[in-house]
Design a protein around this motif. Sequence first.
Motif: not given
Lengths: 215, 215
Positions: A81-95, B133-142
Amino acid sequence: MAIPNLQVALDQSSLSEALKTVRKVGEEVDIIEAGTILCLAEGMQAVKCLRALYPDKIVVADTKCADAGGTVAGNASDAGADWMTVICSATIPTMKKAAEQVSELQVELYGNWTYEDAEKWLEAGISQAVYHQSRDALLAGETWGEKDLTRVKKLVEMGFRVSVTGGLEKETLQLFAGVDVFTFIAGRSITESADPKAAAREMKEEMRRIFGDAK
Amino acid sequence: MAIPNLQVALDQSSLSEALKTVRKVGEEVDIIEAGTILCLAEGMQAVKCLRALYPDKIVVADTKCADAGGTVAGNASDAGADWMTVICSATIPTMKKAAEQVSELQVELYGNWTYEDAEKWLEAGISQAVYHQSRDALLAGETWGEKDLTRVKKLVEMGFRVSVTGGLEKETLQLFAGVDVFTFIAGRSITESADPKAAAREMKEEMRRIFGDAK
Protein backbone atom coordinates in the motif's frame (compact mmCIF):
# COMPACT_ATOMS: atom_id res chain seq x y z
CA MET A 1 -6.85 24.31 -9.04
CA ALA A 2 -5.84 20.89 -10.34
CA ILE A 3 -8.23 18.35 -11.76
CA PRO A 4 -9.03 15.96 -8.89
CA ASN A 5 -8.01 12.32 -8.87
CA LEU A 6 -10.54 9.56 -9.29
CA GLN A 7 -10.30 6.74 -6.78
CA VAL A 8 -12.29 3.53 -6.96
CA ALA A 9 -13.23 1.92 -3.66
CA LEU A 10 -13.35 -1.85 -3.79
CA ASP A 11 -15.79 -2.83 -1.08
CA GLN A 12 -16.48 -6.39 -2.02
CA SER A 13 -16.45 -9.07 0.66
CA SER A 14 -14.17 -11.44 -1.23
CA LEU A 15 -10.92 -11.05 -3.12
CA SER A 16 -12.27 -12.77 -6.21
CA GLU A 17 -15.26 -10.41 -6.38
CA ALA A 18 -12.95 -7.42 -5.92
CA LEU A 19 -10.70 -8.63 -8.73
CA LYS A 20 -13.69 -9.22 -10.99
CA THR A 21 -14.60 -5.56 -10.44
CA VAL A 22 -11.18 -3.97 -10.56
CA ARG A 23 -10.23 -5.52 -13.88
CA LYS A 24 -12.98 -3.47 -15.48
CA VAL A 25 -11.92 -0.10 -14.03
CA GLY A 26 -8.40 -0.38 -12.63
CA GLU A 27 -6.72 1.16 -15.66
CA GLU A 28 -9.25 4.01 -15.82
CA VAL A 29 -8.74 5.42 -12.33
CA ASP A 30 -5.82 7.13 -10.59
CA ILE A 31 -6.08 5.41 -7.24
CA ILE A 32 -7.25 1.92 -6.27
CA GLU A 33 -8.60 1.42 -2.78
CA ALA A 34 -8.87 -1.83 -0.89
CA GLY A 35 -11.98 -0.80 1.04
CA THR A 36 -12.56 -1.48 4.71
CA ILE A 37 -15.00 -4.31 3.97
CA LEU A 38 -12.40 -5.96 1.72
CA CYS A 39 -9.46 -5.42 4.12
CA LEU A 40 -11.43 -6.92 7.00
CA ALA A 41 -12.72 -9.80 4.90
CA GLU A 42 -9.49 -10.80 3.14
CA GLY A 43 -6.73 -9.07 5.07
CA MET A 44 -3.61 -7.65 3.45
CA GLN A 45 -3.69 -10.38 0.81
CA ALA A 46 -6.16 -8.09 -0.97
CA VAL A 47 -3.65 -5.22 -0.97
CA LYS A 48 -0.88 -7.53 -2.18
CA CYS A 49 -2.99 -8.67 -5.13
CA LEU A 50 -3.95 -5.12 -6.11
CA ARG A 51 -0.30 -4.08 -5.90
CA ALA A 52 0.67 -7.04 -8.09
CA LEU A 53 -1.98 -6.25 -10.70
CA TYR A 54 -1.50 -2.47 -10.78
CA PRO A 55 2.17 -1.69 -10.17
CA ASP A 56 1.82 1.84 -11.54
CA LYS A 57 -1.31 2.95 -9.67
CA ILE A 58 -1.56 4.36 -6.18
CA VAL A 59 -2.94 1.68 -3.86
CA VAL A 60 -4.72 2.67 -0.63
CA ALA A 61 -5.47 0.36 2.28
CA ASP A 62 -8.63 1.75 3.84
CA THR A 63 -8.06 0.13 7.21
CA LYS A 64 -9.61 3.00 9.21
CA CYS A 65 -6.96 2.06 11.76
CA ALA A 66 -7.90 3.00 15.33
CA ASP A 67 -4.96 1.64 17.30
CA ALA A 68 -1.58 -0.07 16.96
CA GLY A 69 -0.85 2.33 14.12
CA GLY A 70 2.77 1.30 13.60
CA THR A 71 1.98 -2.39 13.23
CA VAL A 72 -1.10 -1.98 11.06
CA ALA A 73 0.61 0.55 8.78
CA GLY A 74 3.76 -1.59 8.62
CA ASN A 75 1.66 -4.54 7.48
CA ALA A 76 -0.14 -2.39 4.90
CA SER A 77 3.13 -1.03 3.60
CA ASP A 78 4.70 -4.50 3.43
CA ALA A 79 1.68 -5.59 1.39
CA GLY A 80 2.36 -2.78 -1.07
CA ALA A 81 0.00 0.00 0.00
CA ASP A 82 1.16 3.54 -0.78
CA TRP A 83 -1.37 5.18 1.47
CA MET A 84 -3.41 4.06 4.48
CA THR A 85 -6.32 5.49 6.41
CA VAL A 86 -6.74 6.02 10.16
CA ILE A 87 -9.99 6.87 11.92
CA CYS A 88 -10.18 10.40 13.35
CA SER A 89 -10.85 9.08 16.85
CA ALA A 90 -7.48 7.32 16.99
CA THR A 91 -5.00 8.87 19.40
CA ILE A 92 -2.23 11.14 18.19
CA PRO A 93 0.48 8.57 19.07
CA THR A 94 -1.36 6.02 16.88
CA MET A 95 -1.39 8.50 14.00
CA LYS A 96 2.28 9.38 14.42
CA LYS A 97 3.36 5.77 14.42
CA ALA A 98 1.23 4.97 11.39
CA ALA A 99 2.52 8.01 9.50
CA GLU A 100 6.08 6.72 9.82
CA GLN A 101 5.24 3.52 7.93
CA VAL A 102 3.42 4.67 4.78
CA SER A 103 4.07 7.30 2.12
CA GLU A 104 0.94 9.18 3.07
CA LEU A 105 -1.55 8.80 5.86
CA GLN A 106 -5.19 9.82 5.46
CA VAL A 107 -7.52 10.62 8.34
CA GLU A 108 -11.10 9.41 7.93
CA LEU A 109 -13.59 11.90 9.33
CA TYR A 110 -16.47 10.29 11.21
CA GLY A 111 -18.44 11.39 14.24
CA ASN A 112 -17.25 14.14 16.57
CA TRP A 113 -14.08 15.98 15.57
CA THR A 114 -12.92 19.55 15.84
CA TYR A 115 -10.58 21.85 13.92
CA GLU A 116 -8.28 21.78 16.95
CA ASP A 117 -8.07 18.01 16.50
CA ALA A 118 -7.32 18.62 12.83
CA GLU A 119 -4.37 20.89 13.69
CA LYS A 120 -2.93 18.06 15.77
CA TRP A 121 -3.40 15.59 12.92
CA LEU A 122 -1.34 17.80 10.62
CA GLU A 123 1.38 17.98 13.27
CA ALA A 124 1.25 14.19 13.64
CA GLY A 125 2.22 13.80 9.99
CA ILE A 126 -1.17 13.34 8.35
CA SER A 127 -1.29 14.96 4.92
CA GLN A 128 -4.73 13.96 3.71
CA ALA A 129 -8.28 13.97 5.05
CA VAL A 130 -11.16 11.88 3.77
CA TYR A 131 -14.46 13.66 4.16
CA HIS A 132 -17.25 11.17 4.37
CA GLN A 133 -20.89 10.73 4.09
CA SER A 134 -21.30 7.43 5.89
CA ARG A 135 -22.70 4.73 3.66
CA ASP A 136 -25.21 3.80 6.33
CA ALA A 137 -26.17 7.42 6.96
CA LEU A 138 -26.75 7.88 3.22
CA LEU A 139 -28.97 4.82 3.21
CA ALA A 140 -30.80 6.43 6.12
CA GLY A 141 -31.53 9.47 3.94
CA GLU A 142 -28.73 11.99 4.57
CA THR A 143 -27.09 13.78 1.66
CA TRP A 144 -24.38 16.28 0.72
CA GLY A 145 -25.04 19.88 1.74
CA GLU A 146 -23.57 23.33 2.38
CA LYS A 147 -22.34 22.21 5.82
CA ASP A 148 -20.17 19.57 4.17
CA LEU A 149 -18.76 21.97 1.58
CA THR A 150 -17.82 24.49 4.27
CA ARG A 151 -15.94 21.84 6.20
CA VAL A 152 -14.15 20.55 3.11
CA LYS A 153 -13.05 24.11 2.22
CA LYS A 154 -11.83 24.73 5.75
CA LEU A 155 -9.77 21.53 5.75
CA VAL A 156 -8.23 22.51 2.40
CA GLU A 157 -7.33 25.93 3.84
CA MET A 158 -5.71 24.22 6.82
CA GLY A 159 -3.38 22.37 4.48
CA PHE A 160 -5.00 18.98 4.00
CA ARG A 161 -5.41 17.43 0.61
CA VAL A 162 -9.04 16.39 0.89
CA SER A 163 -10.80 13.39 -0.61
CA VAL A 164 -14.56 13.29 -0.60
CA THR A 165 -16.61 10.15 -0.62
CA GLY A 166 -19.99 8.68 0.08
CA GLY A 167 -22.72 8.23 -2.48
CA LEU A 168 -20.92 10.23 -5.16
CA GLU A 169 -22.45 10.06 -8.61
CA LYS A 170 -21.49 11.95 -11.75
CA GLU A 171 -24.36 14.33 -10.98
CA THR A 172 -23.02 15.07 -7.47
CA LEU A 173 -19.66 16.43 -8.68
CA GLN A 174 -21.05 19.83 -9.72
CA LEU A 175 -21.75 20.57 -6.04
CA PHE A 176 -17.99 20.80 -5.48
CA ALA A 177 -17.28 23.31 -8.28
CA GLY A 178 -14.76 25.86 -7.00
CA VAL A 179 -13.65 23.63 -4.11
CA ASP A 180 -10.08 22.33 -4.34
CA VAL A 181 -10.96 18.65 -3.94
CA PHE A 182 -7.89 16.39 -4.20
CA THR A 183 -9.69 13.13 -4.91
CA PHE A 184 -13.21 11.91 -5.54
CA ILE A 185 -13.75 8.40 -4.24
CA ALA A 186 -16.47 6.44 -5.96
CA GLY A 187 -17.63 2.96 -5.16
CA ARG A 188 -20.83 1.46 -6.37
CA SER A 189 -21.74 4.31 -8.73
CA ILE A 190 -18.87 2.98 -10.84
CA THR A 191 -18.49 -0.64 -9.86
CA GLU A 192 -22.17 -1.53 -9.99
CA SER A 193 -23.00 0.37 -13.14
CA ALA A 194 -23.84 -1.62 -16.25
CA ASP A 195 -20.55 -0.52 -17.84
CA PRO A 196 -18.02 0.29 -15.08
CA LYS A 197 -15.30 1.38 -17.52
CA ALA A 198 -17.62 3.87 -19.22
CA ALA A 199 -18.86 5.07 -15.82
CA ALA A 200 -15.28 5.78 -14.69
CA ARG A 201 -14.50 7.60 -17.94
CA GLU A 202 -17.64 9.71 -17.63
CA MET A 203 -16.71 10.66 -14.05
CA LYS A 204 -13.25 11.73 -15.22
CA GLU A 205 -14.75 13.68 -18.10
CA GLU A 206 -17.14 15.47 -15.76
CA MET A 207 -14.26 16.28 -13.42
CA ARG A 208 -12.27 17.78 -16.31
CA ARG A 209 -15.32 19.81 -17.34
CA ILE A 210 -15.95 21.19 -13.85
CA PHE A 211 -12.42 21.66 -12.55
CA GLY A 212 -10.40 22.03 -15.76
CA ASP A 213 -11.61 25.57 -16.52
CA ALA A 214 -10.77 26.80 -13.06
CA LYS A 215 -7.08 25.88 -13.35
CA MET B 1 -21.02 -8.49 41.44
CA ALA B 2 -19.97 -11.38 39.21
CA ILE B 3 -16.39 -12.43 38.63
CA PRO B 4 -15.33 -10.78 35.36
CA ASN B 5 -14.51 -12.73 32.23
CA LEU B 6 -10.98 -13.02 30.96
CA GLN B 7 -10.51 -12.32 27.27
CA VAL B 8 -7.29 -12.84 25.37
CA ALA B 9 -6.59 -10.47 22.49
CA LEU B 10 -4.70 -12.06 19.63
CA ASP B 11 -2.89 -9.19 17.98
CA GLN B 12 -0.40 -11.06 15.89
CA SER B 13 0.14 -10.06 12.27
CA SER B 14 -0.20 -13.58 10.89
CA LEU B 15 -2.65 -16.41 11.41
CA SER B 16 0.08 -18.91 12.16
CA GLU B 17 1.56 -16.71 14.88
CA ALA B 18 -1.90 -16.18 16.36
CA LEU B 19 -2.53 -19.94 16.40
CA LYS B 20 0.86 -20.56 18.00
CA THR B 21 -0.21 -18.22 20.79
CA VAL B 22 -3.83 -19.25 21.21
CA ARG B 23 -3.06 -22.95 21.63
CA LYS B 24 -1.27 -22.08 24.86
CA VAL B 25 -4.10 -20.05 26.40
CA GLY B 26 -7.31 -20.69 24.48
CA GLU B 27 -8.67 -23.23 26.95
CA GLU B 28 -7.82 -21.02 29.95
CA VAL B 29 -9.81 -17.93 28.95
CA ASP B 30 -13.51 -17.20 28.55
CA ILE B 31 -13.36 -15.17 25.38
CA ILE B 32 -11.00 -15.30 22.40
CA GLU B 33 -10.50 -12.14 20.40
CA ALA B 34 -9.26 -11.85 16.85
CA GLY B 35 -7.60 -8.46 17.38
CA THR B 36 -7.74 -5.59 14.92
CA ILE B 37 -4.17 -6.20 13.76
CA LEU B 38 -5.01 -9.84 13.06
CA CYS B 39 -8.38 -9.11 11.38
CA LEU B 40 -6.77 -6.54 9.07
CA ALA B 41 -3.78 -8.77 8.35
CA GLU B 42 -5.60 -12.05 7.71
CA GLY B 43 -9.24 -11.13 7.27
CA MET B 44 -12.14 -13.25 8.48
CA GLN B 45 -10.11 -16.41 7.84
CA ALA B 46 -8.62 -15.73 11.29
CA VAL B 47 -12.08 -15.72 12.88
CA LYS B 48 -13.03 -18.90 11.02
CA CYS B 49 -9.96 -20.71 12.34
CA LEU B 50 -10.55 -19.57 15.94
CA ARG B 51 -14.18 -20.68 15.68
CA ALA B 52 -13.05 -24.07 14.34
CA LEU B 53 -10.51 -24.57 17.12
CA TYR B 54 -12.65 -23.30 20.01
CA PRO B 55 -16.29 -24.20 19.30
CA ASP B 56 -17.28 -23.66 22.94
CA LYS B 57 -15.63 -20.30 23.58
CA ILE B 58 -16.97 -16.86 22.79
CA VAL B 59 -15.15 -15.50 19.74
CA VAL B 60 -14.93 -11.74 19.16
CA ALA B 61 -13.98 -10.04 15.89
CA ASP B 62 -12.34 -6.78 16.94
CA THR B 63 -12.95 -5.06 13.63
CA LYS B 64 -13.49 -1.59 15.15
CA CYS B 65 -15.96 -1.21 12.30
CA ALA B 66 -16.53 2.41 11.27
CA ASP B 67 -18.90 2.05 8.32
CA ALA B 68 -20.85 -0.49 6.31
CA GLY B 69 -21.86 -2.09 9.59
CA GLY B 70 -24.32 -4.58 8.15
CA THR B 71 -21.84 -6.03 5.65
CA VAL B 72 -18.85 -6.12 8.00
CA ALA B 73 -20.89 -7.68 10.82
CA GLY B 74 -22.53 -10.13 8.43
CA ASN B 75 -19.08 -11.27 7.29
CA ALA B 76 -17.89 -11.58 10.90
CA SER B 77 -20.95 -13.57 11.85
CA ASP B 78 -20.62 -15.84 8.81
CA ALA B 79 -17.03 -16.50 9.88
CA GLY B 80 -18.27 -17.59 13.29
CA ALA B 81 -17.85 -14.52 15.48
CA ASP B 82 -20.27 -14.22 18.39
CA TRP B 83 -19.48 -10.60 19.08
CA MET B 84 -18.01 -7.76 17.03
CA THR B 85 -16.70 -4.29 17.82
CA VAL B 86 -17.57 -0.94 16.25
CA ILE B 87 -15.67 2.29 16.77
CA CYS B 88 -17.52 4.94 18.78
CA SER B 89 -17.23 7.48 15.95
CA ALA B 90 -19.31 5.30 13.62
CA THR B 91 -22.75 6.66 12.84
CA ILE B 92 -25.86 5.36 14.59
CA PRO B 93 -27.18 3.75 11.37
CA THR B 94 -23.87 1.84 11.08
CA MET B 95 -24.24 0.60 14.65
CA LYS B 96 -27.87 -0.41 14.15
CA LYS B 97 -27.11 -2.38 11.03
CA ALA B 98 -24.14 -4.11 12.66
CA ALA B 99 -26.17 -4.95 15.78
CA GLU B 100 -28.66 -6.87 13.65
CA GLN B 101 -25.98 -9.28 12.42
CA VAL B 102 -24.15 -10.43 15.57
CA SER B 103 -25.23 -11.76 18.96
CA GLU B 104 -23.70 -8.78 20.72
CA LEU B 105 -22.14 -5.59 19.50
CA GLN B 106 -19.43 -3.81 21.47
CA VAL B 107 -18.57 -0.12 21.09
CA GLU B 108 -14.87 0.71 21.30
CA LEU B 109 -14.28 3.99 23.10
CA TYR B 110 -11.58 6.15 21.54
CA GLY B 111 -11.20 9.90 21.23
CA ASN B 112 -14.10 12.30 21.74
CA TRP B 113 -17.37 10.79 22.91
CA THR B 114 -20.09 11.92 25.26
CA TYR B 115 -22.63 10.27 27.55
CA GLU B 116 -25.34 11.56 25.19
CA ASP B 117 -23.66 9.55 22.44
CA ALA B 118 -23.62 6.58 24.80
CA GLU B 119 -27.39 6.80 25.32
CA LYS B 120 -27.82 6.62 21.55
CA TRP B 121 -25.55 3.58 21.34
CA LEU B 122 -27.74 1.73 23.84
CA GLU B 123 -30.80 2.63 21.78
CA ALA B 124 -29.04 1.42 18.63
CA GLY B 125 -28.72 -2.06 20.13
CA ILE B 126 -25.22 -1.97 21.57
CA SER B 127 -24.99 -3.93 24.79
CA GLN B 128 -21.29 -3.69 25.59
CA ALA B 129 -18.64 -0.99 25.77
CA VAL B 130 -14.90 -1.52 25.58
CA TYR B 131 -13.04 1.05 27.63
CA HIS B 132 -9.57 1.49 26.28
CA GLN B 133 -6.22 2.77 27.03
CA SER B 134 -4.79 3.05 23.55
CA ARG B 135 -1.78 0.85 23.05
CA ASP B 136 0.11 3.72 21.47
CA ALA B 137 -0.94 6.15 24.22
CA LEU B 138 0.30 3.64 26.82
CA LEU B 139 3.60 3.41 25.00
CA ALA B 140 3.67 7.23 25.12
CA GLY B 141 3.44 7.07 28.92
CA GLU B 142 -0.26 7.31 29.81
CA THR B 143 -1.74 4.99 32.43
CA TRP B 144 -4.96 4.01 34.21
CA GLY B 145 -6.35 6.61 36.62
CA GLU B 146 -9.36 7.82 38.58
CA LYS B 147 -10.76 9.52 35.46
CA ASP B 148 -10.95 6.13 33.76
CA LEU B 149 -12.59 4.42 36.74
CA THR B 150 -15.25 7.12 36.95
CA ARG B 151 -16.11 6.69 33.29
CA VAL B 152 -16.25 2.90 33.56
CA LYS B 153 -18.60 3.14 36.56
CA LYS B 154 -20.82 5.62 34.75
CA LEU B 155 -21.07 3.34 31.70
CA VAL B 156 -21.98 0.40 33.94
CA GLU B 157 -24.70 2.52 35.59
CA MET B 158 -26.04 3.41 32.15
CA GLY B 159 -26.54 -0.28 31.43
CA PHE B 160 -23.48 -1.29 29.43
CA ARG B 161 -21.52 -4.41 30.23
CA VAL B 162 -18.04 -2.91 30.19
CA SER B 163 -14.78 -4.52 29.14
CA VAL B 164 -11.55 -2.79 30.05
CA THR B 165 -8.35 -3.15 28.12
CA GLY B 166 -4.98 -1.62 27.46
CA GLY B 167 -1.79 -2.55 29.27
CA LEU B 168 -3.57 -4.68 31.87
CA GLU B 169 -1.30 -6.76 34.09
CA LYS B 170 -2.20 -8.90 37.08
CA GLU B 171 -1.08 -6.00 39.27
CA THR B 172 -3.46 -3.55 37.53
CA LEU B 173 -6.62 -5.49 38.38
CA GLN B 174 -6.76 -4.29 42.00
CA LEU B 175 -7.45 -0.76 40.70
CA PHE B 176 -10.88 -1.97 39.59
CA ALA B 177 -11.95 -3.47 42.94
CA GLY B 178 -15.59 -2.57 43.57
CA VAL B 179 -16.23 -1.75 39.90
CA ASP B 180 -18.59 -4.11 38.08
CA VAL B 181 -16.24 -4.90 35.19
CA PHE B 182 -17.72 -7.45 32.76
CA THR B 183 -14.48 -8.51 31.08
CA PHE B 184 -10.78 -7.87 31.38
CA ILE B 185 -9.03 -8.04 28.04
CA ALA B 186 -5.36 -8.93 28.19
CA GLY B 187 -2.96 -9.18 25.32
CA ARG B 188 0.76 -9.27 25.67
CA SER B 189 0.81 -9.54 29.46
CA ILE B 190 -0.48 -13.07 28.85
CA THR B 191 0.64 -13.95 25.35
CA GLU B 192 4.20 -12.71 25.69
CA SER B 193 4.85 -14.05 29.18
CA ALA B 194 7.29 -16.92 29.60
CA ASP B 195 4.38 -19.22 30.49
CA PRO B 196 1.15 -17.90 28.91
CA LYS B 197 -1.02 -20.63 30.42
CA ALA B 198 0.21 -19.87 33.94
CA ALA B 199 -0.16 -16.13 33.30
CA ALA B 200 -3.82 -16.62 32.28
CA ARG B 201 -4.50 -18.78 35.33
CA GLU B 202 -2.91 -16.22 37.64
CA MET B 203 -5.04 -13.45 36.14
CA LYS B 204 -8.18 -15.54 36.70
CA GLU B 205 -7.06 -16.33 40.26
CA GLU B 206 -6.49 -12.63 40.98
CA MET B 207 -9.91 -11.79 39.53
CA ARG B 208 -11.55 -14.37 41.81
CA ARG B 209 -9.65 -12.94 44.79
CA ILE B 210 -10.65 -9.33 44.07
CA PHE B 211 -14.19 -9.76 42.78
CA GLY B 212 -15.24 -13.06 44.37
CA ASP B 213 -15.66 -11.63 47.89
CA ALA B 214 -17.82 -8.79 46.65
CA LYS B 215 -20.44 -11.12 45.18
